[in-house]
Design an enzyme around this catalytic site. Structure first.
Site, PDB file in Angstrom:
ATOM      1  CE  LYS A   1      -1.829   6.997   5.076  1.00 20.22           C
ATOM      2  NZ  LYS A   1      -1.243   5.763   5.117  1.00 20.22           N
TER       3      LYS A   1
ATOM      4  NE  ARG B   1      -1.806   8.951  -3.659  1.00 21.71           N
ATOM      5  CZ  ARG B   1      -2.057   7.781  -2.922  1.00 21.71           C
ATOM      6  NH1 ARG B   1      -1.038   7.255  -2.188  1.00 21.71           N
ATOM      7  NH2 ARG B   1      -3.222   7.713  -2.510  1.00 21.71           N
TER       8      ARG B   1
ATOM      9  NE  ARG C   1      -5.996  -1.776   4.300  1.00 21.36           N
ATOM     10  CZ  ARG C   1      -5.288  -0.766   4.383  1.00 21.36           C
ATOM     11  NH1 ARG C   1      -4.963   0.018   5.279  1.00 21.36           N
ATOM     12  NH2 ARG C   1      -5.029  -0.395   2.882  1.00 21.36           N
TER      13      ARG C   1
ATOM     14  NE  ARG D   1      -7.013  -0.490  -0.959  1.00 21.58           N
ATOM     15  CZ  ARG D   1      -6.311   0.700  -1.140  1.00 21.58           C
ATOM     16  NH1 ARG D   1      -6.186   1.476  -0.477  1.00 21.58           N
ATOM     17  NH2 ARG D   1      -5.079   0.574  -1.967  1.00 21.58           N
TER      18      ARG D   1
ATOM     19  NE  ARG E   1      -1.232  -1.054  -1.051  1.00 20.54           N
ATOM     20  CZ  ARG E   1      -2.244  -1.145  -0.258  1.00 20.54           C
ATOM     21  NH1 ARG E   1      -2.799  -2.841  -0.140  1.00 20.54           N
ATOM     22  NH2 ARG E   1      -2.943  -0.456   0.467  1.00 20.54           N
TER      23      ARG E   1
END
Length: 216
Positions: free
Chosen positions: A13, A88, A127, A161, A172
């Site tokens: 995203k 959300r 990432r 992160r 998650r």
């Protein structure tokens, strides 16, 4: 062009949102960024949010919705925006619809990035982003053109992160499927949902999204 990108963590995203920003000149609105900006600016709703956060509590949907409402009234949102990380939940989705309706506008499209859960661990754990401009990269699939130098701003500082690791991905994903995935059915029922194969090459995903936006 007012849109939402849906998909589990690691679906791509952020990468696609940035491409939409560059192609269409509309801002990507992150709830985290908006909260911090409102608090820093000392707006009325920012003060309310600060009081809640200072007390160690979670900011309510009502406050977040007020901050989103305030933000999309800004001049740079006149031609549209991408909502990032909000809504959300179904309750938040109802609040967004009511808020936009009160402004005489609505979302144009909601795009879902469909991704195989088994691939997400690799995507997420690999990432990282430029510490200066936020451009995203990946250890295997999307490295800077020059090793150690950001393609966009030439910074040499990068960050990851803390929760971008295999151990936290399952938690998650569970949270996403429990709270956020019901939005897929919500927007499908409203005739607003379009789905894209998030497993395809990054450029192919971009092309598929652009084809949707051209018709929205």
């Amino acid at each position: 062009m007012r849109l939402i990108l849906l998909g589990p963590p690691g679906a791509g995203k952020g990468t696609q949102a940035q491409r939409i920003v560059e192609a269409h000149g509309i801002p990507q609105l992150s709830t985290g960024d908006m909260l911090r900006a409102a608090v820093t600016a000392g707006t009325e709703v920012g003060k309310r949010a600060k009081a809640v956060m200072d007390a160690g509590n979670l900011v309510s949907d009502e406050i977040v919705n007020a901050i989103v409402s305030e933000r999309i009234d800004a001049a740079d949102c006149a031609n549209g925006f991408i909502l990032d990380g909000y809504p959300r939940t179904l309750v938040q989705a109802d609040a967004v619809e009511a808020m936009l309706s009160a402004k005489g506008t609505k979302l144009d499209v909601v795009i879902e990035l469909q991704v195989d859960d088994g691939i997400l661990v690799d995507r997420i754990s690999g990432r990282y982003t430029c510490a200066k401009c936020g451009t995203g990269y990946h250890d295997r699939t999307h490295k800077p053109k020059v090793d150690g130098i950001c393609d966009k701003c030439s910074s040499t500082e990068f960050k990851r992160r803390a929760d971008d690791n295999a151990e936290t991905v399952a938690t998650r994903l569970q949270d996403y499927y429990k709270k956020t995935s019901p939005l897929i059915g919500y927007y499908h029922a409203k005739g607003m949902l379009k789905s894209v194969d998030g497993m395809a090459d990054i450029d192919e995903v971009t092309n598929a999204i652009e084809a949707i936006l051209a018709k929205a």
